[in-house]
Design an enzyme around this catalytic site. Structure first.
Site, short mmCIF file in Angstrom:
data_model
loop_
_atom_site.label_atom_id
_atom_site.label_comp_id
_atom_site.label_asym_id
_atom_site.label_seq_id
_atom_site.Cartn_x
_atom_site.Cartn_y
_atom_site.Cartn_z
N GLU A 126 67.63 51.01 35.39
CA GLU A 126 66.44 50.54 36.09
C GLU A 126 65.27 50.37 35.10
O GLU A 126 64.94 51.31 34.38
CB GLU A 126 66.06 51.56 37.16
CG GLU A 126 64.94 51.08 38.05
CD GLU A 126 64.61 52.08 39.15
OE1 GLU A 126 64.50 53.28 38.86
OE2 GLU A 126 64.44 51.64 40.30
N GLY A 153 61.16 59.07 43.77
CA GLY A 153 60.71 58.99 42.38
C GLY A 153 61.88 58.76 41.45
O GLY A 153 62.88 58.15 41.85
N SER A 154 61.77 59.26 40.24
CA SER A 154 62.78 58.98 39.22
C SER A 154 64.01 59.88 39.40
O SER A 154 63.91 60.99 39.92
CB SER A 154 62.18 59.22 37.84
OG SER A 154 61.76 60.57 37.74
N CYS A 177 61.54 50.33 44.24
CA CYS A 177 62.87 50.97 44.13
C CYS A 177 63.96 49.96 44.41
O CYS A 177 64.99 49.95 43.76
CB CYS A 177 62.97 52.12 45.12
SG CYS A 177 61.73 53.37 44.82
N LYS A 229 52.34 65.85 48.26
CA LYS A 229 51.88 65.79 46.86
C LYS A 229 52.02 64.34 46.42
O LYS A 229 53.10 63.87 46.08
CB LYS A 229 52.77 66.69 46.00
CG LYS A 229 52.08 67.28 44.77
CD LYS A 229 51.48 66.29 43.81
CE LYS A 229 52.48 65.72 42.83
NZ LYS A 229 51.88 64.68 41.96
N VAL A 257 63.49 63.43 37.77
CA VAL A 257 62.75 64.41 38.57
C VAL A 257 63.53 64.75 39.84
O VAL A 257 63.53 65.90 40.29
CB VAL A 257 61.32 63.91 38.88
CG1 VAL A 257 60.59 64.89 39.78
CG2 VAL A 257 60.54 63.71 37.58
N GLY A 258 64.26 63.78 40.37
CA GLY A 258 65.10 64.04 41.54
C GLY A 258 66.09 65.17 41.28
O GLY A 258 66.34 66.02 42.15
N GLU A 283 65.18 59.68 47.19
CA GLU A 283 65.30 58.23 47.00
C GLU A 283 64.86 57.95 45.57
O GLU A 283 63.70 58.14 45.22
CB GLU A 283 64.44 57.50 48.04
CG GLU A 283 64.83 56.05 48.19
CD GLU A 283 64.03 55.16 47.29
OE1 GLU A 283 64.48 54.91 46.14
OE2 GLU A 283 62.96 54.71 47.72
P1 ADP Z 1 57.89 57.87 38.07
O1 ADP Z 1 58.80 57.95 36.89
O2 ADP Z 1 58.11 56.70 38.94
O3 ADP Z 1 56.46 58.19 37.76
P2 ADP Z 1 58.34 60.56 38.89
O4 ADP Z 1 59.67 61.00 39.37
O5 ADP Z 1 57.89 61.03 37.56
O6 ADP Z 1 58.38 59.00 39.04
O7 ADP Z 1 57.20 60.94 39.94
C1 ADP Z 1 57.34 60.85 41.33
C2 ADP Z 1 56.58 61.99 41.96
O8 ADP Z 1 57.16 63.21 41.52
C3 ADP Z 1 55.10 62.08 41.58
O9 ADP Z 1 54.36 62.55 42.69
C4 ADP Z 1 55.10 63.11 40.48
O10 ADP Z 1 53.87 63.76 40.34
C5 ADP Z 1 56.16 64.06 40.97
N1 ADP Z 1 56.77 64.89 39.92
C6 ADP Z 1 56.89 64.60 38.60
N2 ADP Z 1 57.47 65.62 37.95
C7 ADP Z 1 57.74 66.57 38.88
C8 ADP Z 1 58.37 67.85 38.84
N3 ADP Z 1 58.81 68.38 37.71
N4 ADP Z 1 58.50 68.54 40.00
C9 ADP Z 1 58.07 68.01 41.16
N5 ADP Z 1 57.46 66.81 41.26
C10 ADP Z 1 57.29 66.10 40.14
#
Ligand code: ADP
Length: 478
Positions: free
Chosen positions: A380, A225-226, A281, A172, A229-230, A247
């Site tokens: 960050e 990602g963030s 990152c 994804k 969301v992690g 990560e």
């Molecule tokens: P950033 O803040 O750098 O955009 P995110 O953590 O929002 O990082 O996004 C990183 C990835 O996680 C993207 O592919 C995003 O679509 C996906 N993502 C965002 N929200 C969710 C969620 N609730 N569940 C799973 N994946 C998500």
């Protein structure tokens, strides 16, 4: 084709029938549409991956898997310029950065393709009459969720090691930038992976991403990602007693001791925060400078910072736009708040003349004497904002370096060999560079964090261990 998803070896419209806009960050204009995939598409992709894993893909030898991966590396190299142009337009990054990214993307497939048949097990000495084998096996189906900052590199970083050890995968990519993921999926198709081995479902994080992270048919999740969301990903994995690698970014320090060679340090410190607009990152977003050289070093750093040029991806300058209006506004908020707190601005770069209107530009800013309890010293920013912080001695440097919630990477600049080792050992983070700093690339080097930066390791051979499980076989042969 960009408005379709890739499932079971074929391109198809998403169940929603809907698309999402793709905007170029350099001018804010829509230039393509992607499919709005959702839970039903993820269901189909996970089922296809399972069939591939239990069927034709799972039956290939490690050598055959490796050969297919290496062919992807060759394809990426052959299409490098086309992919770089696409990546630059999709992310806004300067073309030279996008070109370097394609070299790294190809290298992931080369590295893991060549490593696929070198995963050896062990024989453990045990009781008399027994032989004990330790095997490394694929986990099954991996869910791979990647961000928008290095889409093509991330495609290789997360998929190549997973496939190398024999998993089938559902990717994804991020909704902000995923066109090279779709294009490289086409190249993988041409290479001839069995259908379902690689599936790519575009869509929103809270829809397609959440469906993938929470899918009962997924055996392992790799997420970059963030931290916010992690946390959601880890909770979704906990519900299924499933492991994941996360990560989640960092606030990585560059520690400059008084004996460091300025001329080698300065360009690297600047690049470590400006590369990819600071949207990396492992960006070196704090520079800790020994008090005795603080004024002299920051004066030279400020001079370099002020000379940086910001422009569109096509202008190919030091810094491109940020990925989105949301990200630009977030970075602007950090800068505004720091100014309001009277943290001194030591230098600010300028937008180059002729920058297209409507783009998401942010000029690099260098702040000095940043107080340790200010958010600029511990949170960050994910933008081209560097915090300079003075320190007194080695112990003080170590305390400040380790004093954030993150722990991803660190750089140490000193010519004193014993100090290099002492400080490297004292760093609470996943990667330490001495007299250098690699913000990106480094395919061979295990990479990942501790604390809020996440857990588990990607890159290097370590990623192949992460994407596999150990099985112990105990044989009683009398
Ligand atoms: P950033 O803040 O750098 O955009 P995110 O953590 O929002 O990082 O996004 C990183 C990835 O996680 C993207 O592919 C995003 O679509 C996906 N993502 C965002 N929200 C969710 C969620 N609730 N569940 C799973 N994946 C998500």
């Amino acid at each position: 084709m960009t408005d379709q998803i890739y499932v079971d070896g074929a391109w198809r419209r998403p169940a929603s029938g809907e698309t999402l806009p793709v905007v170029c960050p350099s001018d804010g204009k829509e230039f393509a549409r992607i499919a709005r995939g959702g839970a039903k598409d993820i269901d189909a992709a996970v089922a296809a991956a399972r069939r591939a894993y239990e069927g034709p893909w799972g039956k290939l030898t490690a050598l055959e898997r490796g050969r297919l991966l290496m062919k992807v590396g060759v394809k990426i190299a052959e299409h490098a310029e086309e992919l770089a142009q696409l990546e630059a337009r999709d992310t806004g990054k300067p073309l030279k950065q996008a070109r370097a990214d394609m070299v790294a993307a190809a290298r992931y497939f080369e590295f893991y393709g060549a490593a696929a048949d070198k995963v050896h097990g062990e024989v453990i000495p045990f009781l008399a009459g027994y032989t004990v084998l330790v095997k490394h096996e694929a986990r099954g189906v991996t869910g791979n969720i990647i961000p928008w900052n290095y889409p093509a590199q991330m495609f290789g970083r997360t998929l190549a090691p997973s496939l190398a050890v024999g998993n089938a995968a559902v990717l994804k990519p991020a909704e902000e930038a995923c066109l090279t993921s779709l294009r490289i999926a086409q190249l993988c198709h041409e290479v001839g992976f069995p259908p379902g081995t690689i599936n790519v479902v575009t869509g929103l994080g809270e829809e397609a991403g959440a469906a993938l992270a929470g899918h009962p048919g997924v055996d392992f999740v790799a997420f970059t990602g963030s931290p916010q969301v992690g946390t959601l990903i880890q909770k979704a994995c906990a519900d299924h007693h499933r492991a994941c690698v996360l990560e989640l970014g960092g606030k990585s320090p560059q520690i400059v001791f008084e004996d460091a060679k300025f001329e080698s340090v300065l360009p690297v410190v600047v690049n470590a925060i400006v590369q990819n607009g600071g949207q990396t990152c492992s960006a070196g977003s704090r520079v800790l400078i020994q008090r005795s050289i603080y004024e002299r070093f920051t004066a030279q750093l400020a001079e370099r910072f002020a000379r940086l040029r910001v422009g569109s991806h096509e202008m190919d300058l030091d810094c491109g736009p940020l990925i989105s209006a949301v990200q630009r506004d977030r970075v602007a908020r950090f800068v505004r708040d720091a100014r309001a707190a009277r943290i001194p601005v030591l230098a600010e770069a300028q937008l180059a003349p002729g920058v297209p209107a409507g783009g998401y530009y942010a000029a690099p800013v260098l702040f000095g004497n940043v107080p340790l309890d200010h958010e600029l010293a511990c949170e960050e920013v994910f933008g081209p904002v560097l915090s300079a912080i003075p320190f007194e001695d080695e112990a003080d440097a170590i305390r400040i370096a380790n004093g954030t919630p993150y722990g991803l990477a660190a750089g140490i600049w000193t010519t004193d060999g014993t100090r290099q080792m002492r400080v490297a050992h004292a760093m609470r983070c996943g990667q330490v560079f001495v007299n250098g700093y690699g913000a990106g690339g480094g395919i061979e080097l295990p990479f990942g964090g501790i604390k809020k930066s996440g857990h588990g390791r990607e890159k290097g051979l370590e990623a192949m261990r992460e994407f596999s499980v150990v099985k112990t076989i105990v044989i009683n042969h009398g």
